[in-house]
Design a protein around this motif. Structure first.
Motif, mmCIF file in Angstrom:
data_model
loop_
_atom_site.group_PDB
_atom_site.id
_atom_site.type_symbol
_atom_site.label_atom_id
_atom_site.label_comp_id
_atom_site.label_asym_id
_atom_site.label_seq_id
_atom_site.Cartn_x
_atom_site.Cartn_y
_atom_site.Cartn_z
ATOM 1 N N PHE A 68 -41.530 69.615 29.846
ATOM 2 C CA PHE A 68 -40.130 69.190 29.922
ATOM 3 C C PHE A 68 -39.936 68.287 31.130
ATOM 4 N N THR A 69 -39.019 67.336 30.997
ATOM 5 C CA THR A 69 -38.663 66.452 32.101
ATOM 6 C C THR A 69 -37.152 66.333 32.189
ATOM 7 N N ILE A 70 -36.623 66.623 33.355
ATOM 8 C CA ILE A 70 -35.179 66.506 33.572
ATOM 9 C C ILE A 70 -34.880 65.191 34.280
ATOM 10 N N SER A 71 -33.772 64.572 33.926
ATOM 11 C CA SER A 71 -33.348 63.339 34.573
ATOM 12 C C SER A 71 -31.829 63.263 34.526
ATOM 13 N N ARG A 72 -31.268 62.305 35.239
ATOM 14 C CA ARG A 72 -29.808 62.155 35.234
ATOM 15 C C ARG A 72 -29.451 60.701 35.449
ATOM 16 N N ASP A 73 -28.260 60.354 34.993
ATOM 17 C CA ASP A 73 -27.686 59.026 35.200
ATOM 18 C C ASP A 73 -26.273 59.249 35.718
ATOM 19 N N ASN A 74 -26.094 59.130 37.016
ATOM 20 C CA ASN A 74 -24.790 59.424 37.606
ATOM 21 C C ASN A 74 -23.731 58.407 37.189
ATOM 22 N N ALA A 75 -24.156 57.200 36.861
ATOM 23 C CA ALA A 75 -23.195 56.192 36.398
ATOM 24 C C ALA A 75 -22.596 56.594 35.057
ATOM 25 N N LYS A 76 -23.352 57.355 34.278
ATOM 26 C CA LYS A 76 -22.876 57.811 32.966
ATOM 27 C C LYS A 76 -22.448 59.278 32.990
ATOM 28 N N ASN A 77 -22.494 59.902 34.150
ATOM 29 C CA ASN A 77 -22.150 61.333 34.255
ATOM 30 C C ASN A 77 -22.930 62.166 33.243
ATOM 31 N N THR A 78 -24.206 61.896 33.130
ATOM 32 C CA THR A 78 -25.018 62.545 32.108
ATOM 33 C C THR A 78 -26.336 63.044 32.707
ATOM 34 N N VAL A 79 -26.740 64.222 32.263
ATOM 35 C CA VAL A 79 -28.045 64.769 32.619
ATOM 36 C C VAL A 79 -28.817 64.990 31.329
ATOM 37 N N TYR A 80 -30.117 64.754 31.378
ATOM 38 C CA TYR A 80 -30.969 64.809 30.194
ATOM 39 C C TYR A 80 -32.080 65.842 30.365
#
Length: 120
Positions: A68-80
């Protein structure tokens, strides 16, 4: 408080992949360490992965390390959560939440979660 909406779950065969998304509302999303939890039938909710507010320092429970790999995009307010090499024991409802410096959830409220089912 932050409102959370998870998506991306589904039914997949063992060895397959899924990518979960968590859309958050609230001005302070970018300041929180965020993560994923899961709850399998008949079991307590457990920590899966976390990522710092800046997108660094990923942390994983042992059973998902390397898959598993976690990531985030703060510009989109989203975590994956990218999930590869899925196993039947990964079957659970997956939730996102803030994460304390340990592995406890930071917010008292939860989203509806997204169901992941892995068939053997």
């Amino acid at each position: 408080q932050v409102q959370l909406v998870e998506s991306g779950g589904g039914l997949v065969q063992a060895g397959g992949s899924l990518r979960l998304s968590c859309a958050a509302s609230g001005r302070t999303f970018g300041s929180y360490r965020m993560g994923w939890f899961r709850q399998a039938p008949g079991k307590e909710r457990e920590f899966v992965a976390a990522i710092s507010w800046s997108g660094g320092n990923p942390a994983y429970t042992d059973s998902v390390k390397g898959r598993f790999t976690i990531s985030r995009d703060n510009a989109k307010n989203t975590v994956y959560l990218q999930m590869n090499s899925l196993k039947p024991e990964d079957t659970a409802v997956y939730y996102c939440n803030g994460v304390t410096q340990g592995t406890a959830p930071a917010f008292s409220s939860w989203g509806q979660g997204t169901q992941v089912t892995v068939s053997s």
